[in-house]
Every structure is written in structure tokens, then in C-alpha cells.
Design a protein around this motif. Sequence first.
Motif, short mmCIF file in Angstrom:
data_model
loop_
_atom_site.label_atom_id
_atom_site.label_comp_id
_atom_site.label_asym_id
_atom_site.label_seq_id
_atom_site.Cartn_x
_atom_site.Cartn_y
_atom_site.Cartn_z
N GLY A 1 0.59 -1.28 -0.06
CA GLY A 1 0.01 0.04 0.11
C GLY A 1 0.89 1.43 0.12
O GLY A 1 0.35 2.54 -0.20
N ARG A 2 2.12 1.02 0.12
CA ARG A 2 2.98 2.08 0.23
C ARG A 2 3.61 2.47 -1.19
O ARG A 2 3.83 1.36 -1.96
N ALA A 3 3.96 3.74 -1.46
CA ALA A 3 4.38 4.05 -2.83
C ALA A 3 5.24 5.32 -2.64
O ALA A 3 4.89 6.10 -2.04
N PRO A 4 6.39 5.16 -3.43
CA PRO A 4 6.89 4.44 -4.23
C PRO A 4 7.76 3.34 -3.50
O PRO A 4 7.93 3.60 -2.02
N ARG A 5 8.18 2.14 -3.89
CA ARG A 5 9.14 1.36 -3.19
C ARG A 5 10.41 1.11 -3.88
O ARG A 5 10.51 1.03 -5.30
N ILE A 6 11.47 1.33 -3.19
CA ILE A 6 12.83 1.35 -3.85
C ILE A 6 13.67 0.34 -3.14
O ILE A 6 13.91 0.36 -1.82
N GLY B 1 12.75 -7.06 -14.50
CA GLY B 1 11.75 -5.68 -14.98
C GLY B 1 11.91 -4.68 -14.25
O GLY B 1 10.99 -3.66 -14.39
N THR B 2 12.59 -4.34 -13.14
CA THR B 2 12.96 -3.33 -12.41
C THR B 2 13.98 -2.53 -12.81
O THR B 2 15.09 -2.87 -13.23
N PRO B 3 13.57 -1.22 -13.20
CA PRO B 3 14.52 -0.20 -13.54
C PRO B 3 15.61 -0.04 -12.59
O PRO B 3 15.33 0.08 -11.34
N TRP B 4 17.00 0.01 -13.15
CA TRP B 4 17.98 0.44 -12.29
C TRP B 4 18.67 1.75 -12.28
O TRP B 4 19.03 2.19 -13.07
N LEU B 5 18.75 2.28 -11.06
CA LEU B 5 19.41 3.76 -10.76
C LEU B 5 20.66 3.25 -10.45
O LEU B 5 20.77 2.93 -8.86
N SER B 6 21.59 3.75 -11.08
CA SER B 6 23.28 3.15 -10.76
C SER B 6 23.72 4.32 -10.20
O SER B 6 23.74 5.54 -11.27
N ALA C 1 15.20 9.22 -9.92
CA ALA C 1 14.45 8.31 -9.14
C ALA C 1 12.93 8.83 -9.77
O ALA C 1 12.11 8.01 -9.68
N ARG C 2 12.59 10.01 -9.76
CA ARG C 2 11.19 10.47 -10.18
C ARG C 2 11.22 9.97 -11.46
O ARG C 2 9.94 9.56 -11.70
N GLU C 3 11.87 9.94 -12.37
CA GLU C 3 11.65 9.53 -13.78
C GLU C 3 11.49 8.16 -13.83
O GLU C 3 10.45 7.76 -14.46
N LEU C 4 12.02 7.37 -13.16
CA LEU C 4 12.06 5.89 -13.09
C LEU C 4 10.68 5.58 -12.47
O LEU C 4 9.89 4.57 -12.87
N ALA D 1 7.95 7.37 -12.20
CA ALA D 1 6.84 7.77 -13.02
C ALA D 1 6.64 6.89 -14.33
O ALA D 1 5.61 6.85 -14.90
N GLY D 2 7.65 6.17 -14.45
CA GLY D 2 7.84 5.44 -15.74
C GLY D 2 7.73 6.25 -17.22
O GLY D 2 7.40 5.64 -18.25
N SER D 3 8.50 7.44 -16.87
CA SER D 3 8.37 8.47 -18.03
C SER D 3 9.54 8.45 -18.98
O SER D 3 9.71 9.22 -19.90
N LEU D 4 10.38 7.48 -18.88
CA LEU D 4 11.69 7.34 -19.57
C LEU D 4 11.84 6.14 -20.41
O LEU D 4 11.76 5.03 -19.92
#
Length: 379
Positions: free
Chosen positions: A158-163, A265-270, A336-339, A341-344
Amino acid sequence: MDGERMLVNFFYAQPVGHAIEALYHAQGHALAVPGRQVSVALNAATATELAGYCPFVSATYRIEHPFLEPCADSASRLAGLPRDWDWVVDDTRRHQPLQYELFPGMRDYYTASDTHLRAAVSRSVVGAERAGYLRHQQLRLELPADARAAAVRRLDTGRAPRIALMPAGSSDASLYPSPGSWLLVLDALADAFPGVQIALVGRTARDERTSTALDADGLARLRGHRSAPVDCFDLPLAEQLAVVEACDVFLAPHTGFGMAALAVGTPWLSLSGGRWFEYWFNHIPFRSLLPDPDRYPSFTQFDPAAIVVDGDEGPRTPSMTRARIRADLDRLVAAARELVAGSLPYERALAEYFSDLRDVHGGDTSALWSIDLVHLDHL
């Protein structure tokens, strides 16, 4: 060609990312020839169970053989590996002299396998077109249902986002941000995403497999952050991957586990830096925060990394110091906001990354490489 038997002979270092490389190539060869039976030979010290999450893998052979040290009985170590195949395709690194100089065990393995293995059609390397190969496909691991169910129970969906956060890979601790630097990152994420759920992933066990270069005190400091992270350290690999799969972003410095995160399937912020840059290929959006090369020299690859003293946090490579982390907090939050939001789009991420990586290398594209030579499509 139906029923053709191929061995992807991929004996290399144990980090999880190299197992993903092997499976990615195995899939490309399987897709190219319908009905082909593709098996993999992997270093027994790596995450060989990942092959079980790939329906296109017919069999997995765990090779109990040293990698760093010479081996006097290599031939006997291959006794359980079938000899006869239609095709044998090796890791391309076996044809790089530097690899043999650095890793005598690898040299001895491939010398023995040249005698042991017989290919009725031909022997080549992974990704070779003549062996039948579809490049730049998407690898997706099919995790066990019980691991996915355990991840759902562990996380507050129920919490978002999850990192998901992996604070370090398996190299020396100086090549990763300090616990104090990670606390700055967690503060920034908690402020930017009220209610964010952080899941800490990694492995503290010290054995033949890779483990996270973070000591118990450092881990305790992260566990105590005000965002109340969920501690997923030392869970079975499938469960940790299921946790990552259930998250919106995987955050980590350069680590082979990041390639596994992409494969669920999870975006990676390196938080890029240290000795190695990232080599993207799996059709999942990502961001690499490349360091300023003048202030924070990086990417020495097989050469030793420069090390400095980072205040009370001990020795660090320049790109992992508190000053670098602090300087890039705004970039990290924006990525992190981009990923989240799924906007990239993936292709845009590739184009921008390889352009930036070229600039970091002073325009020298010869210094760049990637799996399936994906970078050549964007330079």
C-alpha cells in the motif's frame, strides 16, 4: 536443425551479473533456432539457480573449478560435463590473453574443455551469428510463485513508491559509498517521496559466492534510518529478486546484481563510478549517474582505482566519497522521479547514457563496450 544440442560454455567469475550474461546469450541462441536444446556450463560459485528460472535452458552444469588460482586436475573437474554437442559456444573472454594472465584457473578450465568437449557442427563464441543468434533480446527471469508471495507478505504494497537498495557490491568497500553517504541518500529520498518504502537487499555471508562489502555496523546504521527500511538482507536469492521485482526502482552502485534486477523488470538507478561503467542491454529503463571525470576519476577497469581518505568514513575511490554523493543528490532524486513515474523510454536512456559515457571518456569511443555491442547503435 530441430533438436540440435548446444552448450553455452560460460565459465567466468562468480558475480551474479556474469550468470545473467550467460543466460542472456543462451536465450539469444535458443530463440534463433526453434527446437534447439541449449544447456549452460557455469562456475559453481555463481548463482547457478538462476538458470532454473529460464524455461529455454535444457540443463545446467555446475563446474567445480577454481577461477583465480591454477588447477592441477582440471580434466577430472569436467567429468560430469557431457562431451558431445552439435555446437559449443564459449564466453568471448576466453580469447582475451589478459584474462588468462589475471585468472589462471579460467585458463586451465578452457584448456581442459578444449580437449574434453566435441562439437559435431562447430565451436564458436556466444553471440556469433554463424551459430544462430538473435541479438538485443529481453531476458526475463520467471521467479517461483512462493518467492513472489513471500515478497508481497514482506512489503507494504500500500506504500509507494518502493525502492530496493543494495548499498554495495562484492568488491572492496572503498569502491562503494560509505554508510554515512547512504544515509544522505535515504534522507533525500524520504524528503522527495513521503511514505517511500525502502527495501535493503544484499548478502553478508562470506563463502565462495559474492557478498556485500558492508560491515554489520554500516548495515545497522541503514536499518535505523527514519524511513524504517525493510531488511531483506540474507534472504534466499529468489526472494530478494522477488522483492526487487515488486519495487519501482533498484538503487545501487555498479554491481552484477543490478543485471539480475533488470531481468525481473525493475529499472536500475546506478550511482555509477569506481572501476567499471555499466553496460546496458535488457530493454528496461535505467539511469547511470556518471561522475564528473575531472573531479572524480573512475572506470580504471582492470587497473587499480585511485583511493583517497574520505573524512571519518575511511578510504574511498573519489567517485564514492561523501563530497561526490552530496554533489549528485539532486540528480539522483530527479532520476528516481523519472523511473518511478515510468516516463523514461529505454531507447532514450541508452542514447543519453552512451553519449554521456563517451564524453566521460574524452570522446574516445574505443574505450567503450557493451553486451551485444548495443552501444554501437547509439554512437
